[in-house]
Design a protein around this motif. Structure first.
Motif: not given
Length: 223
Positions: A74-75, A78-79, A82, A106, A109, A111
Motif C-alpha cells: 500500500l505504501e 501510494q508513492e 502521487s 486499493l 479507494q 485505484v
C-alpha cells in the motif's frame, strides 16, 4: 474509437517505446521490476519514465509494487500514485494472498489494479470477483512450464467473462510471436501486452510495405 480491447507495450526502454509511440492502437505501457532492471531504471526514476510515456500518448501506464506485505504494498502504491492524475496509473500487484488483500483495499479507494503473475484460473476469478482492472497471466511462461498455456488462458477468460459487471480484462503478457497474439485474439481476451519488437512485426507487414512502394512509384508516373 472502440475501447473494448487494450493493447499495451511491455517495456521500460524509452528508446524502444519512442519508436512505437504515439500510435492510436496502443492503449498504454506496462512495466515490472525485471524490465526496469534490464533497462537500468532505478526506483526513483520510474515515475519520470512513465510520465514520459503519457506525454508520448499512452493513455495508461502500469507499475508494480516492490514489497511483499500488505502495508508495504500500500505504501509503494501510494508513492507511485502521487505522481499521476487519477486513473493514469494502474498498480500491479502479484496475485498472492497478501496481494489480493492489498489490491482489494486499493480498488475500494477507486485505484485501478492489475493482479499479475496469474498462473491459475481461480486467481483470474478472484481478480474479477474483487473488481480488478486486469488479471495478467504469462502465456510464454505457462508454455515453458508445459502447462498448456492457451487452454489455461481460455479457462481464465471464460471465468472473467462470467462477471462482465466487474470490468476486469485478462491482460496476457509474455507474448513471443504473432501466432500467439492471434490465438489470444481468437480467445476473446480483453488486453494483451507485447514487446516493442513484436509491435513492429504486427504493424509493418512486408507485403503491405511492398505494395505501398509500388503505389508510390506508380503515383509518380501519373500525369
Amino acid at each position: 474509437m472502440n475501447d473494448d480491447f487494450h493493447l499495451y507495450l511491455d517495456s521500460a526502454d524509452l528508446a524502444e517505446l519512442q519508436a512505437c509511440l504515439p500510435h492510436p492502437v496502443v492503449h498504454g505501457v506496462t512495466t515490472n521490476p525485471t524490465l526496469l532492471r534490464r533497462a537500468g531504471i532505478g526506483r526513483s526514476a520510474v515515475p519520470g519514465l512513465l510520465a514520459r510515456c503519457i506525454e508520448l500518448g499512452a493513455r495508461r501506464v502500469q507499475a508494480q509494487v516492490y514489497s511483499s506485505d500488505v502495508d508495504g504494498m500500500l505504501e509503494d502504491a501510494q508513492e507511485l500514485l502521487s505522481h499521476f492524475d487519477r486513473g493514469q496509473l494502474v498498480v500491479k500487484i502479484p496475485a498472492t494472498r497478501q496481494g489480493f488483500d492489498a489490491g482489494a483495499r486499493l480498488i475500494a479507494q477507486g485505484v485501478p489494479v492489475t493482479w499479475t503473475a496469474v498462473y491459475a484460473p481461480e486467481q483470474a476469478h478472484f481478480a474479477a470477483q474483487l473488481g480488478a482492472a486486469y488479471a495478467a497471466p504469462y502465456l510464454g511462461r505457462l508454455e515453458d512450464a508445459g502447462a498448456g498455456g492457451l487452454a489455461l488462458i481460455a479457462q481464465m477468460q471464460a471465468l472473467v467473462a462470467q462477471r462482465p459487471s466487474s470490468g476486469t480484462r485478462l491482460l496476457v503478457a509474455s507474448i513471443r510471436s504473432r501466432e500467439a497474439y492471434l490465438s489470444l485474439l481468437g480467445l476473446g481476451v480483453g488486453a494483451v501486452t507485447i514487446p516493442p519488437r513484436l509491435f513492429a512485426e504486427l504493424l509493418d507487414h512486408p507485403a503491405t510495405l511492398a505494395a505501398e512502394r509500388g503505389f508510390l512509384a506508380d503515383t509518380g508516373a501519373l500525369h
